[in-house]
Design a protein around this motif. Sequence first.
Motif, PDB file in Angstrom:
ATOM      1  N   CYS A   1       0.810  -1.228   0.000  1.00  0.00           N
ATOM      2  CA  CYS A   1       0.000   0.000   0.000  1.00  0.00           C
ATOM      3  C   CYS A   1       0.840   1.273   0.000  1.00  0.00           C
ATOM      4  O   CYS A   1       0.297   2.364   0.092  1.00  0.00           O
ATOM      5  CB  CYS A   1      -0.932   0.019   1.207  1.00  0.00           C
ATOM      6  N   GLY A   2       2.171   1.140  -0.043  1.00  0.00           N
ATOM      7  CA  GLY A   2       3.032   2.308  -0.060  1.00  0.00           C
ATOM      8  C   GLY A   2       3.545   2.734   1.304  1.00  0.00           C
ATOM      9  O   GLY A   2       4.305   3.701   1.415  1.00  0.00           O
ATOM     10  N   ILE A   3       3.150   2.027   2.345  1.00  0.00           N
ATOM     11  CA  ILE A   3       3.548   2.406   3.700  1.00  0.00           C
ATOM     12  C   ILE A   3       5.038   2.159   3.914  1.00  0.00           C
ATOM     13  O   ILE A   3       5.724   2.958   4.559  1.00  0.00           O
ATOM     14  CB  ILE A   3       2.687   1.675   4.743  1.00  0.00           C
ATOM     15  N   GLY A   4       5.565   1.077   3.352  1.00  0.00           N
ATOM     16  CA  GLY A   4       7.003   0.812   3.448  1.00  0.00           C
ATOM     17  C   GLY A   4       7.821   1.923   2.807  1.00  0.00           C
ATOM     18  O   GLY A   4       8.873   2.310   3.324  1.00  0.00           O
ATOM     19  N   THR A   5       7.347   2.440   1.706  1.00  0.00           N
ATOM     20  CA  THR A   5       8.023   3.555   1.033  1.00  0.00           C
ATOM     21  C   THR A   5       8.047   4.782   1.939  1.00  0.00           C
ATOM     22  O   THR A   5       9.079   5.447   2.081  1.00  0.00           O
ATOM     23  CB  THR A   5       7.325   3.885  -0.297  1.00  0.00           C
ATOM     24  N   VAL A   6       6.926   5.087   2.569  1.00  0.00           N
ATOM     25  CA  VAL A   6       6.852   6.229   3.490  1.00  0.00           C
ATOM     26  C   VAL A   6       7.867   6.045   4.617  1.00  0.00           C
ATOM     27  O   VAL A   6       8.607   6.975   4.973  1.00  0.00           O
ATOM     28  CB  VAL A   6       5.413   6.391   4.051  1.00  0.00           C
ATOM     29  N   LEU A   7       7.929   4.844   5.188  1.00  0.00           N
ATOM     30  CA  LEU A   7       8.846   4.562   6.289  1.00  0.00           C
ATOM     31  C   LEU A   7      10.300   4.730   5.862  1.00  0.00           C
ATOM     32  O   LEU A   7      11.078   5.427   6.523  1.00  0.00           O
ATOM     33  CB  LEU A   7       8.606   3.136   6.806  1.00  0.00           C
ATOM     34  N   ILE A   8      10.670   4.118   4.750  1.00  0.00           N
ATOM     35  CA  ILE A   8      12.067   4.183   4.304  1.00  0.00           C
ATOM     36  C   ILE A   8      12.465   5.609   3.950  1.00  0.00           C
ATOM     37  O   ILE A   8      13.557   6.062   4.291  1.00  0.00           O
ATOM     38  CB  ILE A   8      12.304   3.202   3.140  1.00  0.00           C
ATOM     39  N   GLN A   9      11.592   6.344   3.283  1.00  0.00           N
ATOM     40  CA  GLN A   9      11.922   7.728   2.945  1.00  0.00           C
ATOM     41  C   GLN A   9      12.105   8.583   4.200  1.00  0.00           C
ATOM     42  O   GLN A   9      12.983   9.452   4.245  1.00  0.00           O
ATOM     43  CB  GLN A   9      10.859   8.313   2.018  1.00  0.00           C
ATOM     44  N   ALA A  10      11.316   8.332   5.239  1.00  0.00           N
ATOM     45  CA  ALA A  10      11.479   9.074   6.489  1.00  0.00           C
ATOM     46  C   ALA A  10      12.801   8.715   7.162  1.00  0.00           C
ATOM     47  O   ALA A  10      13.500   9.591   7.685  1.00  0.00           O
ATOM     48  CB  ALA A  10      10.303   8.791   7.426  1.00  0.00           C
ATOM     49  N   LEU A  11      13.176   7.434   7.125  1.00  0.00           N
ATOM     50  CA  LEU A  11      14.456   7.020   7.696  1.00  0.00           C
ATOM     51  C   LEU A  11      15.620   7.624   6.911  1.00  0.00           C
ATOM     52  O   LEU A  11      16.604   8.076   7.506  1.00  0.00           O
ATOM     53  CB  LEU A  11      14.548   5.495   7.729  1.00  0.00           C
ATOM     54  N   GLU A  12      15.492   7.653   5.595  1.00  0.00           N
ATOM     55  CA  GLU A  12      16.543   8.262   4.772  1.00  0.00           C
ATOM     56  C   GLU A  12      16.694   9.751   5.098  1.00  0.00           C
ATOM     57  O   GLU A  12      17.814  10.269   5.120  1.00  0.00           O
ATOM     58  CB  GLU A  12      16.234   8.073   3.286  1.00  0.00           C
ATOM     59  N   GLN A  13      15.591  10.429   5.373  1.00  0.00           N
ATOM     60  CA  GLN A  13      15.678  11.845   5.739  1.00  0.00           C
ATOM     61  C   GLN A  13      16.406  12.014   7.071  1.00  0.00           C
ATOM     62  O   GLN A  13      17.210  12.936   7.228  1.00  0.00           O
ATOM     63  CB  GLN A  13      14.292  12.491   5.801  1.00  0.00           C
ATOM     64  N   ARG A  14      16.163  11.109   8.014  1.00  0.00           N
ATOM     65  CA  ARG A  14      16.888  11.158   9.287  1.00  0.00           C
ATOM     66  C   ARG A  14      18.397  11.002   9.042  1.00  0.00           C
ATOM     67  O   ARG A  14      19.211  11.662   9.677  1.00  0.00           O
ATOM     68  CB  ARG A  14      16.394  10.077  10.245  1.00  0.00           C
ATOM     69  N   ILE A  15      18.748  10.121   8.113  1.00  0.00           N
ATOM     70  CA  ILE A  15      20.162   9.902   7.780  1.00  0.00           C
ATOM     71  C   ILE A  15      20.759  11.179   7.202  1.00  0.00           C
ATOM     72  O   ILE A  15      21.843  11.618   7.603  1.00  0.00           O
ATOM     73  CB  ILE A  15      20.310   8.719   6.799  1.00  0.00           C
ATOM     74  N   ARG A  16      20.063  11.793   6.251  1.00  0.00           N
ATOM     75  CA  ARG A  16      20.533  13.052   5.658  1.00  0.00           C
ATOM     76  C   ARG A  16      20.683  14.133   6.718  1.00  0.00           C
ATOM     77  O   ARG A  16      21.639  14.898   6.709  1.00  0.00           O
ATOM     78  CB  ARG A  16      19.565  13.523   4.574  1.00  0.00           C
ATOM     79  N   ASP A  17      19.718  14.190   7.642  1.00  0.00           N
ATOM     80  CA  ASP A  17      19.762  15.200   8.707  1.00  0.00           C
ATOM     81  C   ASP A  17      21.002  15.044   9.580  1.00  0.00           C
ATOM     82  O   ASP A  17      21.446  16.006  10.199  1.00  0.00           O
ATOM     83  CB  ASP A  17      18.506  15.120   9.581  1.00  0.00           C
ATOM     84  N   ARG A  18      21.572  13.866   9.613  1.00  0.00           N
ATOM     85  CA  ARG A  18      22.804  13.606  10.373  1.00  0.00           C
ATOM     86  C   ARG A  18      24.051  13.900   9.547  1.00  0.00           C
ATOM     87  O   ARG A  18      25.167  13.729  10.015  1.00  0.00           O
ATOM     88  CB  ARG A  18      22.851  12.148  10.817  1.00  0.00           C
ATOM     89  N   GLY A  19      23.856  14.294   8.280  1.00  0.00           N
ATOM     90  CA  GLY A  19      24.992  14.596   7.425  1.00  0.00           C
ATOM     91  C   GLY A  19      25.634  13.385   6.796  1.00  0.00           C
ATOM     92  O   GLY A  19      26.739  13.472   6.256  1.00  0.00           O
TER      93      GLY A  19
END
Length: 162
Positions: free
Chosen positions: A86-104
């Motif tokens: 349903c696309g929920i996994g995509t939402v989760l992974i994209q949010a985790l990737e943003q956390r990674i970017r936020d850490r530089g």
Amino acid sequence: MSEVVLPLTVRDLTAEDLYPGFGGWSKTYLEGTFTALDRAKRGEVDFLAVCPPSGIPVATGGVDYAKPSGIALLWQLSVDAPLCGCGIGTVLIQALEQRIRDRGLALAELGFDEKKSRPRTLYERLGYVITGREPGAWDEEAPDGTVTRYETMITVMHKELA
């Protein structure tokens, strides 16, 4: 056939979200999740929940920053089985990737059990590429409390984050 669209929120997973039987997980898995939440308090990991308006998590996953060389490891990715696709996994992974970017950091890694091909399709669609294989093993607890050792091969995938 009707389509229902619900807004999703992504937030930090909390101990209050966990209860016996959460996500069908075993006691051992829940104990590991509590340990991960303690690590989150120390800034070593992020552990997120994707929730519909009820606030009850339908997907969870973490990112571990303790891997050497500035690689962030996505792990314990889970979407409630009836909601897979349903696309929920995509939402989760994209949010985790943003956390990674936020850490530089610019490199994300994840692995999947080669006996389960469905996650691979999602990860490839999101831009992850296979970088290797490694043996994997963990204990699985049955509802009756018996524990068996599960062994498999893990496909390792990386993604360069912009």
